[in-house]
Design a protein around this motif. Structure first.
Motif, PDB file in Angstrom:
ATOM      1  N   GLU A 352       0.829  -1.209   0.000  1.00 16.92           N
ATOM      2  CA  GLU A 352       0.000   0.000   0.000  1.00 16.92           C
ATOM      3  C   GLU A 352       0.860   1.254   0.000  1.00 16.92           C
ATOM      4  N   ALA A 353       1.922   1.250   0.822  1.00 20.28           N
ATOM      5  CA  ALA A 353       2.832   2.396   0.846  1.00 20.28           C
ATOM      6  C   ALA A 353       3.561   2.534  -0.484  1.00 20.28           C
ATOM      7  N   ARG A 354       3.993   1.417  -1.041  1.00 18.38           N
ATOM      8  CA  ARG A 354       4.704   1.465  -2.310  1.00 18.38           C
ATOM      9  C   ARG A 354       3.818   2.031  -3.423  1.00 18.38           C
ATOM     10  N   LYS A 355       2.565   1.626  -3.451  1.00 16.13           N
ATOM     11  CA  LYS A 355       1.653   2.125  -4.479  1.00 16.13           C
ATOM     12  C   LYS A 355       1.421   3.626  -4.327  1.00 16.13           C
ATOM     13  N   GLU A 356       1.353   4.104  -3.084  1.00 21.41           N
ATOM     14  CA  GLU A 356       1.185   5.548  -2.882  1.00 21.41           C
ATOM     15  C   GLU A 356       2.414   6.303  -3.382  1.00 21.41           C
ATOM     16  N   ILE A 357       3.591   5.758  -3.114  1.00 24.35           N
ATOM     17  CA  ILE A 357       4.817   6.386  -3.603  1.00 24.35           C
ATOM     18  C   ILE A 357       4.827   6.418  -5.129  1.00 24.35           C
ATOM     19  N   GLU A 358       4.420   5.323  -5.747  1.00 21.61           N
ATOM     20  CA  GLU A 358       4.368   5.277  -7.213  1.00 21.61           C
ATOM     21  C   GLU A 358       3.345   6.263  -7.767  1.00 21.61           C
ATOM     22  N   THR A 359       2.236   6.436  -7.052  1.00 23.27           N
ATOM     23  CA  THR A 359       1.220   7.402  -7.486  1.00 23.27           C
ATOM     24  C   THR A 359       1.774   8.822  -7.427  1.00 23.27           C
ATOM     25  N   ILE A 360       2.479   9.152  -6.359  1.00 27.57           N
ATOM     26  CA  ILE A 360       3.078  10.481  -6.247  1.00 27.57           C
ATOM     27  C   ILE A 360       4.136  10.684  -7.331  1.00 27.57           C
ATOM     28  N   GLN A 361       4.912   9.641  -7.618  1.00 22.22           N
ATOM     29  CA  GLN A 361       5.915   9.749  -8.677  1.00 22.22           C
ATOM     30  C   GLN A 361       5.244   9.996 -10.021  1.00 22.22           C
ATOM     31  N   GLY A 362       4.082   9.334 -10.227  1.00 24.32           N
ATOM     32  CA  GLY A 362       3.324   9.527 -11.461  1.00 24.32           C
ATOM     33  C   GLY A 362       4.163   9.241 -12.691  1.00 24.32           C
ATOM     34  N   GLY A 363       4.033  10.078 -13.684  1.00 24.69           N
ATOM     35  CA  GLY A 363       4.818   9.905 -14.909  1.00 24.69           C
ATOM     36  C   GLY A 363       6.122  10.669 -14.878  1.00 24.69           C
ATOM     37  N   ASN A 364       6.485  11.203 -13.721  1.00 23.40           N
ATOM     38  CA  ASN A 364       7.699  12.006 -13.620  1.00 23.40           C
ATOM     39  C   ASN A 364       8.928  11.112 -13.524  1.00 23.40           C
ATOM     40  N   SER A 365       9.934  11.415 -14.296  1.00 20.70           N
ATOM     41  CA  SER A 365      11.177  10.652 -14.249  1.00 20.70           C
ATOM     42  C   SER A 365      12.022  11.114 -13.065  1.00 20.70           C
ATOM     43  N   CYS A 366      12.908  10.246 -12.628  1.00 21.06           N
ATOM     44  CA  CYS A 366      13.851  10.589 -11.557  1.00 21.06           C
ATOM     45  C   CYS A 366      15.259  10.572 -12.143  1.00 21.06           C
ATOM     46  N   GLU A 367      15.921  11.696 -12.107  1.00 16.35           N
ATOM     47  CA  GLU A 367      17.283  11.805 -12.627  1.00 16.35           C
ATOM     48  C   GLU A 367      18.271  11.480 -11.512  1.00 16.35           C
ATOM     49  N   VAL A 368      19.029  10.409 -11.686  1.00 11.51           N
ATOM     50  CA  VAL A 368      20.043  10.020 -10.710  1.00 11.51           C
ATOM     51  C   VAL A 368      21.385  10.570 -11.178  1.00 11.51           C
ATOM     52  N   MET A 369      21.896  11.553 -10.466  1.00  9.22           N
ATOM     53  CA  MET A 369      23.166  12.167 -10.819  1.00  9.22           C
ATOM     54  C   MET A 369      24.302  11.223 -10.424  1.00  9.22           C
ATOM     55  N   LEU A 370      25.351  11.176 -11.224  1.00 11.64           N
ATOM     56  CA  LEU A 370      26.460  10.265 -10.974  1.00 11.64           C
ATOM     57  C   LEU A 370      27.638  10.936 -10.289  1.00 11.64           C
ATOM     58  N   SER A 371      27.480  12.213  -9.973  1.00 17.18           N
ATOM     59  CA  SER A 371      28.538  12.948  -9.270  1.00 17.18           C
ATOM     60  C   SER A 371      27.891  14.050  -8.437  1.00 17.18           C
ATOM     61  N   PRO A 372      28.577  14.564  -7.412  1.00 16.99           N
ATOM     62  CA  PRO A 372      28.029  15.659  -6.611  1.00 16.99           C
ATOM     63  C   PRO A 372      27.748  16.886  -7.467  1.00 16.99           C
ATOM     64  N   GLN A 373      26.752  17.675  -7.061  1.00 15.07           N
ATOM     65  CA  GLN A 373      26.358  18.885  -7.782  1.00 15.07           C
ATOM     66  C   GLN A 373      26.557  20.096  -6.881  1.00 15.07           C
ATOM     67  N   LEU A 374      27.096  21.166  -7.444  1.00 18.92           N
ATOM     68  CA  LEU A 374      27.548  22.307  -6.647  1.00 18.92           C
ATOM     69  C   LEU A 374      26.476  22.924  -5.777  1.00 18.92           C
ATOM     70  N   GLN A 375      25.243  23.040  -6.272  1.00 14.90           N
ATOM     71  CA  GLN A 375      24.218  23.721  -5.488  1.00 14.90           C
ATOM     72  C   GLN A 375      23.703  22.875  -4.321  1.00 14.90           C
ATOM     73  N   TYR A 376      24.072  21.586  -4.333  1.00 13.94           N
ATOM     74  CA  TYR A 376      23.635  20.684  -3.264  1.00 13.94           C
ATOM     75  C   TYR A 376      24.773  20.285  -2.325  1.00 13.94           C
ATOM     76  N   CYS A 377      25.984  20.217  -2.828  1.00 13.70           N
ATOM     77  CA  CYS A 377      27.066  19.533  -2.116  1.00 13.70           C
ATOM     78  C   CYS A 377      28.236  20.486  -1.875  1.00 13.70           C
ATOM     79  N   SER A 378      28.574  20.630  -0.621  1.00  9.26           N
ATOM     80  CA  SER A 378      29.729  21.443  -0.270  1.00  9.26           C
ATOM     81  C   SER A 378      31.009  20.695  -0.592  1.00  9.26           C
ATOM     82  N   SER A 379      32.028  21.417  -1.037  1.00 10.59           N
ATOM     83  CA  SER A 379      33.307  20.792  -1.344  1.00 10.59           C
ATOM     84  C   SER A 379      34.146  20.583  -0.092  1.00 10.59           C
ATOM     85  N   GLU A 380      33.687  21.147   1.056  1.00 14.27           N
ATOM     86  CA  GLU A 380      34.460  21.047   2.302  1.00 14.27           C
ATOM     87  C   GLU A 380      34.322  19.660   2.904  1.00 14.27           C
TER      88      GLU A 380
END
Length: 380
Positions: A352-380
């Motif tokens: 039931e929880a999984r189906k709700e998560i899938e419903t919220i995801q809908g047709g939206n894709s999820c982009e999995v980044m393969l490296s840290p991104q500057l606006q999210y990740c501090s270099s420190e």
């Protein structure tokens, strides 16, 4: 926790319609070792129980449904009285000396790694320690809650100092009778006469028996970002967990979560067989940043994963301030947060929880980044 480690003090009780057992709210105090003086309030709603720790910032130590425990096995075996936790020790990582909860707050005026925050508007708050003070401050005005629908506990934790932040956390932790839910409502208020900064992260942690080889994470997201080079090593496998692995180094992933029409998102950890787990419901407007912590090291070292909704990502505070992710509370202003933890006790509830998560995801894709991104990740 063995009976000789605590003494009973106060108890409320009654009958829970439809539940196998009566409900009970039991207030006790631990008496041995580093746990001496720690207050524990056990909330038993007839089918489900959780242990709240007013002495440790209104954290939640463990929860139980039948014989199944929801929590983890930290090298820190029992709740530690904050009097024995020196946040400045271990190069500012002393917070770890008391860390063993299912739910632990990080904040209120700062969280993330230790260091010197030269841009802090409060000069006496520039020397930061890991994850702040709130988890090691005792609550006051603690009271047990009971009505015809739910039971629980509420308390107030003050994080205040002269010439610095004056923040108050008013927390209520409740469970509907006969349910498998824990509901958390936190209200943080700036008691000072000037604006102040707020950072708050909910460190929600699971180990065995839920976590194990093949256990899975699920959360609707538009983007997933590895925090650092170590997390990038296995970015494509962020959804699944390893068996306890000696020498494993932690991996953290930041998620841009998606929500339903009410602004709510849902995250879940399930076991490998898909018949037990824990879900977390949160509001993205209140907690816009979400982190997944994978720490599948050896059992004796603390085999654990964390799901962490927050006002900010757990980078150093100055970096989060630069990214505009530090909340500013005006004089007298309050910030409200609502969470629901739901124990998933069989395959039907997990699905039931999984189906709700899938419903919220809908047709939206999820982009999995393969490296840290500057606006999210501090270099420190």
């Amino acid at each position: 926790m063995s009976a000789d480690l605590r003494s009973d003090s106060v108890c409320l009780g009654g009958s829970a319609p439809g539940a196998e057992l009566p409900w009970e709210v039991l207030q006790t105090r631990m008496t041995d070792g580093l746990s001496a003086g720690v207050e524990v309030i056990e909330v038993r709603n007839g089918v489900f129980s959780c242990n709240v720790l007013p002495t440790r910032g209104m954290g939640i130590w463990t929860a139980h449904f039948g014989e199944t425990r929801f929590g983890w096995d930290s090298p820190v075996k029992s709740p530690v009285n904050p009097a024995f936790v020196n946040l400045k020790s271990r190069n500012g990582l002393g917070w770890l000396d008391g860390f063993n909860e299912l739910l632990c707050r990080c904040g209120l005026s700062f969280n993330g790694p230790p260091g010197i925050d030269e841009g802090n508007p409060s000069p006496i708050e520039s020397d930061l320690t890991l994850h702040g003070k709130i988890a090691n401050l005792p609550a006051h005005s603690v009271e047990m809650i009971s009505n015809e629908n739910e039971i629980g506990v509420r308390g107030i934790v003050d994080e205040s100092t002269l010439f610095g932040p004056q923040l108050r956390l008013e927390s209520s932790i409740t469970s509907p009778l006969g349910s498998s839910e824990i509901r958390v409502r936190d209200v943080v208020t700036n008691l000072g006469s000037a604006p102040t900064e707020l950072q708050l992260l909910y460190h929600i942690n699971l180990g065995t028996p839920i976590l194990g080889e093949g256990a899975k994470f699920a959360c609707p997201a538009s983007k997933v970002i590895p925090r650092d080079a170590r997390a990038a090593e296995d970015a494509s496998g962020y959804l699944e967990y390893l068996a306890p692995t000696s020498g494993y180094s932690e991996q953290v992933y930041f998620h841009e979560t998606l929500t339903n029409s009410s602004g709510e998102s849902l995250a879940m950890i399930q076991n490998s067989s898909g018949d037990c787990g824990l879900s977390l419901r949160f509001n993205k407007e209140q907690l816009p940043c979400f982190s997944q912590w994978k720490c599948t090291q050896a059992l004796s070292d603390g085999y654990v994963t964390g799901i962490e909704p927050a006002t900010n990502y757990p980078n150093f505070k100055s970096f989060e301030r630069e990214q505009g992710r530090v909340v500013k509370l005006g004089a007298g202003e309050s910030y409200t947060i609502d969470l629901v933890l739901n124990v998933l006790i069989d395959q039907e509830h997990v699905e039931e929880a999984r189906k709700e998560i899938e419903t919220i995801q809908g047709g939206n894709s999820c982009e999995v980044m393969l490296s840290p991104q500057l606006q999210y990740c501090s270099s420190e």
